[in-house]
Design an enzyme around this catalytic site. Structure first.
Site, PDB file in Angstrom:
ATOM      1  N   ALA A 175       0.835  -1.216   0.000  1.00 47.23           N
ATOM      2  CA  ALA A 175       0.000   0.000   0.000  1.00 47.23           C
ATOM      3  C   ALA A 175       0.864   1.258   0.000  1.00 47.23           C
ATOM      4  O   ALA A 175       1.587   1.517   0.966  1.00 47.23           O
ATOM      5  CB  ALA A 175      -0.902  -0.012   1.225  1.00 47.23           C
TER       6      ALA A 175
ATOM      7  N   TYR B  60       8.736  10.313  -4.605  1.00 43.79           N
ATOM      8  CA  TYR B  60       8.293   8.916  -4.588  1.00 43.79           C
ATOM      9  C   TYR B  60       9.465   7.995  -4.251  1.00 43.79           C
ATOM     10  O   TYR B  60       9.400   7.199  -3.302  1.00 43.79           O
ATOM     11  CB  TYR B  60       7.669   8.541  -5.941  1.00 43.79           C
ATOM     12  CG  TYR B  60       7.521   7.051  -6.114  1.00 43.79           C
ATOM     13  CD1 TYR B  60       6.668   6.323  -5.294  1.00 43.79           C
ATOM     14  CD2 TYR B  60       8.258   6.361  -7.083  1.00 43.79           C
ATOM     15  CE1 TYR B  60       6.554   4.942  -5.428  1.00 43.79           C
ATOM     16  CE2 TYR B  60       8.136   4.991  -7.223  1.00 43.79           C
ATOM     17  CZ  TYR B  60       7.298   4.281  -6.394  1.00 43.79           C
ATOM     18  OH  TYR B  60       7.200   2.930  -6.525  1.00 43.79           O
TER      19      TYR B  60
ATOM     20  N   PHE C 277      11.677  -3.227 -11.021  1.00 45.46           N
ATOM     21  CA  PHE C 277      11.890  -2.481 -12.261  1.00 45.46           C
ATOM     22  C   PHE C 277      10.509  -2.324 -12.912  1.00 45.46           C
ATOM     23  O   PHE C 277       9.563  -1.985 -12.213  1.00 45.46           O
ATOM     24  CB  PHE C 277      12.996  -3.154 -13.080  1.00 45.46           C
ATOM     25  CG  PHE C 277      14.363  -2.811 -12.481  1.00 45.46           C
ATOM     26  CD1 PHE C 277      14.716  -3.288 -11.212  1.00 45.46           C
ATOM     27  CD2 PHE C 277      15.240  -1.955 -13.110  1.00 45.46           C
ATOM     28  CE1 PHE C 277      15.919  -2.924 -10.602  1.00 45.46           C
ATOM     29  CE2 PHE C 277      16.452  -1.597 -12.510  1.00 45.46           C
ATOM     30  CZ  PHE C 277      16.784  -2.077 -11.264  1.00 45.46           C
TER      31      PHE C 277
END
Ligand code: UDP
Length: 329
Positions: free
Chosen positions: A74, A141, A169
């Protein structure tokens, strides 16, 4: 094992739940369904709708379910959005991890497998990327995921919570049963955008730059099938269950495909024309990102088997054809 899957209604989390159940484990899902989807929630799992940052909610779930381990997906995951609204990422991702680790500590849950990212490395010319390289994230991020890794490291030292962090990736494909797949709003990822174009939902795909120092000028990425990715999570759980030390592993297929090559494979798989136009570069895109996955293979015994790009795009295409409007259909 009884495993708590945070973000189990999302793209990767729902595939983790499916695989855990297929392998005879029990799965407990927590998801606030802001970016996840209710129809993606597996009927054979226990589901709690709620937010990780809600300590009382999390405490309740841990008290009721008595899980053996956590697989933590999450999180907010859009690079561009994170640059515009970094506090959303530090709040949802970093503070979410804070509450999760506090609750694990309180309920004596000592194993966590974490969904991390190659964005922790930042822009680099190194090919392939190995886990010992410096980290220098280019976005909030990537920074938030690196901070989450570091939180786990310190919690291992202090409280003995063992972690495996898996740096993804480019993930693609879908479960071959066609019932779960990728549905992001807005969609920013290459494979679904190509397939939405194949379905006629977009007029064309924009290729973000063809003047990169690669053979055809478009960016090269390392695409991995979501089910190969999930296999590594199950191996990581086993590894921790067998007393393995906390560690970080890359997950990629170690083969690079350019944007143009991906469009060509999709044309072949779908039999559609898929119009493409070259547009400007997208900010922050490195020319080449390829993983070394040698460490995951050696230490976890990981053996990705769905590395043929025709299969990755083919499985994604089955999902897109089945559910042309994603989970809305
Ligand atoms: N890309 C593109 N057009 C799109 C979406 C993506 O050319 O509409 C390119 C993007 O520049 C990158 C690659 O496809 O080189 C993969 O992008 P994606 O967003 O799927 O994953 P990322 O590599 O950013 O994690």
């Amino acid at each position: 094992m009884k495993v708590l899957v945070t973000g189990g209604a999302g793209y990767i989390g729902s595939h983790a739940v499916a695989t855990l159940l297929e392998k005879g484990h029990e799965a407990v899902i927590i998801d606030n369904v802001l970016t996840g989807h209710l129809p993606a929630v597996n009927q054979d799992a226990v589901f709690y709708e709620g937010d990780l940052r809600d300590a009382a909610f999390l405490d309740d779930v841990f008290a009721k379910e008595k899980v053996d381990a956590v697989v933590h997906f999450a999180a907010s995951s859009l690079v561009g959005e994170s640059v515009e609204d970094p506090l959303k990422y530090f709040g949802n991702n970093v503070y979410g991890m804070q509450v999760l680790l506090e609750t694990m500590r309180k309920h004596d849950v000592k194993k966590i497998v974490f969904s991390s990212t190659a964005a922790t490395y930042g822009d680099t010319n190194v090919v392939p990327l190995t886990e010992d390289l410096d980290t220098n994230p280019e976005s909030p991020y990537g920074e938030s995921k690196l901070m989450m890794e570091k939180m786990m490291k310190w919690c291992d030292g202090a409280y003995g919570i063992k972690f495996v962090s898996l740096r993804y990736f480019n993930v693609g494909g879908a479960h071959p049963d066609g019932r779960i797949g990728e549905d992001h709003r807005p969609e920013t990822h290459l494979i679904p955008i190509i397939l939405q174009t194949a379905l006629g939902q977009r007029e064309h795909i924009s290729i973000f730059g063809d003047d990169y120092p690669t053979e055809d000028g478009t960016c090269i990425r390392d695409y991995i099938h979501v089910l190969d990715l999930i296999d590594a999570h199950l191996l990581a759980l086993e590894y921790l269950d067998n007393g393995g030390q906390s560690d970080i592993f890359n997950l990629g297929s170690s083969q690079g495909f350019s944007v143009k090559e991906m469009i060509d494979v999709a044309r072949h798989v779908t039999g559609k024309e898929i119009p493409a136009k070259v547009g400007p570069r997208r900010a922050g895109d490195p020319a080449v990102l390829i993983a070394s996955s040698a460490k995951a293979k050696e230490v976890l015994g990981w053996n990705p088997t769905r590395t043929d790009m025709t299969d990755i795009i083919g499985d994604a295409w089955r999902w897109h054809q089945n559910r042309t409007n994603g989970y809305d259909a």
